[in-house]
Design a protein around this motif. Structure first.
Motif, short mmCIF file in Angstrom:
data_model
loop_
_atom_site.label_atom_id
_atom_site.label_comp_id
_atom_site.label_asym_id
_atom_site.label_seq_id
_atom_site.Cartn_x
_atom_site.Cartn_y
_atom_site.Cartn_z
N GLU A 146 12.86 25.29 -0.40
CA GLU A 146 13.62 24.94 0.25
C GLU A 146 13.04 24.89 2.00
O GLU A 146 13.14 25.12 2.86
N GLY A 147 11.50 25.46 1.92
CA GLY A 147 11.11 26.08 2.85
C GLY A 147 10.34 24.66 3.43
O GLY A 147 10.63 23.51 4.05
N LEU A 148 9.04 24.99 4.80
CA LEU A 148 8.35 23.87 6.01
C LEU A 148 7.19 23.60 4.71
O LEU A 148 6.57 24.26 4.21
N VAL A 149 6.90 22.33 5.65
CA VAL A 149 5.20 21.67 4.65
C VAL A 149 5.26 21.01 6.08
O VAL A 149 5.62 20.36 7.06
N LEU A 150 3.70 20.64 6.42
CA LEU A 150 3.52 20.14 7.17
C LEU A 150 1.88 18.54 6.87
O LEU A 150 0.70 19.50 7.01
N PRO A 151 2.74 17.68 6.18
CA PRO A 151 1.81 16.76 5.37
C PRO A 151 1.85 15.61 6.41
O PRO A 151 2.17 15.40 7.75
N ALA A 152 0.37 14.64 6.15
CA ALA A 152 0.13 13.50 6.10
C ALA A 152 -0.07 12.51 5.19
O ALA A 152 -0.80 13.32 4.61
N SER A 153 0.26 11.58 5.79
CA SER A 153 -0.42 9.91 4.60
C SER A 153 -1.68 9.92 5.61
O SER A 153 -1.65 9.82 6.30
N ILE A 154 -2.77 9.40 4.59
CA ILE A 154 -4.53 9.37 4.75
C ILE A 154 -4.78 7.82 4.43
O ILE A 154 -3.52 6.85 3.83
N GLU A 155 -5.54 7.51 4.68
CA GLU A 155 -6.08 6.05 4.87
C GLU A 155 -5.61 5.41 3.24
O GLU A 155 -6.43 4.01 2.38
N LYS A 156 -6.91 6.52 1.88
CA LYS A 156 -6.35 6.66 0.74
C LYS A 156 -5.44 5.62 0.57
O LYS A 156 -4.09 6.37 1.22
N GLY A 157 -5.61 5.14 -1.15
CA GLY A 157 -3.85 5.23 -1.74
C GLY A 157 -4.30 4.53 -2.53
O GLY A 157 -5.42 3.68 -2.73
N ILE A 158 -2.54 3.63 -3.25
CA ILE A 158 -2.30 2.84 -3.89
C ILE A 158 -2.24 1.62 -3.72
O ILE A 158 -1.39 1.33 -3.18
N TYR A 159 -3.16 0.29 -4.30
CA TYR A 159 -2.22 -0.72 -4.10
C TYR A 159 -2.01 -1.68 -5.09
O TYR A 159 -2.26 -1.16 -6.38
N LYS B 191 0.91 -1.27 0.32
CA LYS B 191 -0.26 -0.05 -0.34
C LYS B 191 0.99 1.02 0.02
O LYS B 191 1.68 1.61 0.89
N ALA B 192 0.69 2.10 -1.26
CA ALA B 192 1.07 3.55 -0.50
C ALA B 192 0.00 4.29 -0.75
O ALA B 192 -1.05 5.03 -1.65
N PRO B 193 -0.21 5.42 0.53
CA PRO B 193 -0.66 5.89 0.04
C PRO B 193 -0.68 7.56 0.02
O PRO B 193 0.40 7.62 -1.03
N GLY B 194 -2.28 8.25 -0.96
CA GLY B 194 -1.92 9.66 -1.00
C GLY B 194 -1.92 10.30 0.96
O GLY B 194 -1.46 9.87 1.41
N ARG B 195 -2.00 11.78 0.20
CA ARG B 195 -1.36 12.73 1.03
C ARG B 195 -2.10 13.58 1.24
O ARG B 195 -2.72 14.49 0.49
N LEU C 238 7.10 17.57 -14.03
CA LEU C 238 6.96 18.24 -13.27
C LEU C 238 7.90 18.80 -12.81
O LEU C 238 8.45 17.62 -11.69
N ASN C 239 8.39 19.79 -11.95
CA ASN C 239 9.54 19.89 -11.05
C ASN C 239 9.35 20.27 -9.67
O ASN C 239 9.68 21.27 -9.39
N CYS C 240 8.54 18.99 -9.18
CA CYS C 240 8.16 18.68 -7.92
C CYS C 240 9.64 19.22 -6.79
O CYS C 240 10.90 18.78 -7.37
N GLY C 241 8.81 19.36 -5.78
CA GLY C 241 9.84 19.21 -4.35
C GLY C 241 10.60 17.47 -3.65
O GLY C 241 9.24 17.54 -4.96
N LEU C 242 10.42 17.08 -2.89
CA LEU C 242 10.24 16.66 -2.19
C LEU C 242 9.16 15.72 -1.50
O LEU C 242 9.31 14.71 -0.17
N MET C 243 8.23 17.07 -0.66
CA MET C 243 7.31 17.48 0.29
C MET C 243 6.83 15.66 -0.04
O MET C 243 6.63 14.62 1.12
N ASP C 244 6.19 15.56 -1.17
CA ASP C 244 4.77 14.29 -1.54
C ASP C 244 5.70 13.38 -1.22
O ASP C 244 4.94 12.04 -0.48
#
Length: 385
Positions: free
Chosen positions: A38-51, A22-26, A164-170
């Motif tokens: 290079e800033g601050l983030v406050l995510p959380a992983s959730i129960e919905k996901g990809i199996y 299981k890989a959760p969404g966030r 997509l030139n994304c950061g590392l939060m996700d």
């Protein structure tokens, strides 16, 4: 249940001996577009996901099948002679396989079936779940360990290859999430810690605006990154040691105001203030201050709307409806922008009636049927028992 459907399909079409991952969404409580600065983030992983149901094979190929949106199948030969495919998600797997191959990672023949319940395009980071879960699945088949930190970097590189030139939060949220906790990440040095979410009597709800976004083909995300980089370049002329917007303050913005586009100043101001909101949110959660949490959510939304300009009229209206309902403490758009969900903190006692009011008012205003999802905070990528 999606995981049962994935496992059953795999057993019927491939093998009864498999591993289920299981890989959760966030979600992200606060800290949007700060990660690539290079800033601050406050995510959380959730129960919905990809199996992912996976097992090895003797075909000298990696065969992948899904019913995530519609039945599709792709196949990659381990000798690099990939067959053409039309599926968009196949490009992520192709990028991952190419990256691992370039690192001389010992790939093995593998069968994989995946499916999930993360609403695509809703800002819950289905692409990070897809990439991190698939890389983790490969490690389970190869028996060659890759650290979670390295999995995050490979997944990020794959997203970059897609466009997509994304950061590392996700990626970090998907990989390191912990049940019942928010995940504070400093994107400058990647230090992190867990912040317990303990707001008794309150519930988190997502409202999906059903305005779809696709950041990989929508250049607006990358335009904002360029704005931030423009500011950094100007400040570096007299502060050569800085490397990102994280090290820029409002006094710096005043000094370069005449040398840059005003829209760049506006966007940089948003990033500086969003980092401050992350610290405020952590304090409110630590104190169990639900009213304070709601206030930070609202501040964050209207800053995204007026300063960073990444919301939509529909998302703004969802937040406005919530501001008029007793028991909705705060709402904000969540994710990269231009569509997706709002995250809402609501009193549990009046939860269902407030959700009905939100959906009804939204329908009357936009003629769009929104959807809602109750949220539970869950663990990061794992073998699912």
């Amino acid at each position: 249940m999606v995981h049962k459907k994935v496992a059953s399909y795999f057993e019927e079409n491939y093998s009864k001996n498999h591993i289920l991952i299981k890989a959760p969404g966030r979600i992200n409580l606060i800290g949007e577009h700060t990660d690539y600065n290079e800033g601050l983030v406050l995510p959380a992983s959730i129960e919905k996901g990809i199996y992912f149901a996976v097992s090895d094979n003797d075909q000298n190929s990696i065969r992948i099948e899904t019913f995530l949106t519609q039945p599709e199948k792709v196949e990659f030969q381990l000798n690099g002679a990939h067959k053409p495919f039309d599926s968009f998600w196949g490009n992520y797997f192709k990028a991952i396989i190419e990256i691992l191959d370039s690192k001389n990672y010992p790939l093995k023949g593998m069968d994989c079936v995946f499916g999930g319940d993360i609403p695509i395009g809703s800002g819950l980071s289905s692409s990070a779940a897809l990439c991190c879960g698939f890389i983790y699945a490969i490690t389970q088949i190869s028996k060659q360990k890759i650290t979670r930190e390295e999995i995050a970097l490979i997944a990020q590189e794959a997203e970059h290859k897609i466009g997509l030139n994304c950061g590392l939060m996700d990626q970090y949220a998907v990989l390191f999430g912990k049940k019942g906790n928010a995940f504070f990440l400093d994107c400058k040095d990647l230090s992190h810690k867990y912040i317990p979410i303990n707001l008794k009597g309150y519930s988190w709800v997502l409202i999906n605006s059903n305005i779809k976004h696709n950041l990989a083909v929508d250049s607006e995300y990358n335009k904002r990154r360029v704005s931030c980089e423009n500011i950094v370049k100007q400040v570096q002329e007299y502060k050569s040691q800085i490397t990102s917007l994280r090290e820029v303050d409002k006094d710096d913005l005043k000094k370069v105001k005449e040398k840059v586009n005003l829209i760049d100043i506006q966007r940089a101001t948003y990033i500086i203030e969003e980092n401050e909101r992350v610290l405020k949110m952590m304090q409110m959660l630590t104190n169990g201050d639900a009213v304070g949490v709601g206030k930070v959510l609202k501040e964050g939304h209207w800053a995204m709307s007026t300063q960073y300009e990444i919301t939509t009229s529909e998302l703004d209206y969802l937040v406005q409806i919530g501001e008029e309902l007793e028991g909705v403490l705060g709402s904000r758009m969540m994710g990269g922008g231009f569509g997706g969900c709002t995250i809402n903190l609501m009193e549990t006692e009046n939860l269902e009636s407030n959700i009905r009011s939100l959906l009804q008012s939204y329908k009357e205003k936009t003629n769009i049927d929104a959807e809602f999802y109750h949220l539970d905070i869950d663990d990061g990528v794992k073998v699912f028992e």
